[in-house]
Design a protein around this motif. Structure first.
Motif, PDB file in Angstrom:
ATOM      1  N   SER A  38       0.859  -1.175   0.000  1.00 47.94           N
ATOM      2  CA  SER A  38       0.000   0.000   0.000  1.00 47.94           C
ATOM      3  C   SER A  38       0.895   1.224   0.000  1.00 47.94           C
ATOM      4  N   GLU A  39       0.389   2.294  -0.603  1.00 47.34           N
ATOM      5  CA  GLU A  39       1.152   3.528  -0.641  1.00 47.34           C
ATOM      6  C   GLU A  39       0.978   4.276   0.677  1.00 47.34           C
ATOM      7  N   VAL A  40       2.069   4.763   1.208  1.00 44.17           N
ATOM      8  CA  VAL A  40       2.017   5.501   2.466  1.00 44.17           C
ATOM      9  C   VAL A  40       2.127   6.988   2.197  1.00 44.17           C
ATOM     10  N   LYS A  41       1.618   7.777   3.115  1.00 41.25           N
ATOM     11  CA  LYS A  41       1.653   9.221   2.967  1.00 41.25           C
ATOM     12  C   LYS A  41       3.085   9.733   3.121  1.00 41.25           C
ATOM     13  N   PRO A  42       3.397  10.832   2.468  1.00 36.99           N
ATOM     14  CA  PRO A  42       4.748  11.407   2.607  1.00 36.99           C
ATOM     15  C   PRO A  42       5.095  11.667   4.073  1.00 36.99           C
TER      16      PRO A  42
END
Length: 203
Positions: free
Chosen positions: A195-199
């Motif tokens: 999953s993509e994580v927030k910056p």
């Protein structure tokens, strides 16, 4: 007369001694010149890393192959001296191994060995093998189809989690920019998900 004979004898003995010393020095010099120079054998393995899980229990990752750097094989060797248990697995490789590490991402008590390789100039891939009673390969998800992906991705581990930074090239309004996305991996039931994580979440 006696003195003359005595001096002659001393002279002969001295001459023989000098000749003997000279011969010994010449022999030493010859031996020194003939002694072969010490040569260091080249490392036969392009990559080697030892990974200790706990004292007496460790894995060794070794790659081999002559000729084309990206073609060959690698070994994972397991040694558990406390239990007198030794196992290994041999795998063909397509790429240059650049790193290896262990994790237990699914927290099941069985270590996973991650073998990272450069499959193309700037494209990274990972082979994962979990060890229980034997080695079990776990398929790792690829990202080559991700839109804008052109390589230069990097893996990193933080607080027991596995991340991958992925530069994405975007073109908008005739301008090109690069956005770095960060993926976080999870492992459950011998299956990876990401999953993509927030910056900033992985920093």
């Amino acid at each position: 007369m006696f003195l003359k004979d005595f001096l002659k004898s001393v002279f002969v003995v001295a001459t023989i001694a000098v000749a003997f010393v000279a011969c010994s020095e010449n022999e030493k010099a010859a031996q020194t010149q003939l002694a072969p120079a010490e040569t260091k054998a080249p490392n036969p393995f392009p990559f080697y890393k030892s990974i200790e899980i706990k004292p007496g229990y460790y894995f060794e990752v070794v790659s081999w192959g002559k000729g084309v750097d990206s073609v060959g094989g690698f070994l994972i060797l397991m040694s558990d001296s406390a239990r007198n248990n030794y196992k290994s697995i041999s795998v063909e490789r397509n790429g240059i191994i650049t790193d290896a590490w262990n994790m237990d991402l699914d927290n099941d008590g069985n270590p996973e060995i991650y073998v990272q390789s450069l499959v193309r100039k700037n494209v990274t891939d990972v082979n994962v093998y979990e060890f229980g009673n034997d080695f079990n390969k776990i398929s790792f998800p690829g990202i080559s189809t991700m839109k804008g992906y052109q390589g230069d991705d990097k893996f990193f581990v933080k607080n027991g989690d596995l991340f991958r930074s992925v530069p994405i090239v975007q073109t908008e309004g005739g301008k090109t920019s690069t956005l770095v996305k960060t993926l976080k991996y999870r492992l459950s039931g011998n299956s990876f998900s990401s999953s993509e994580v927030k910056p900033g979440e992985a920093n």
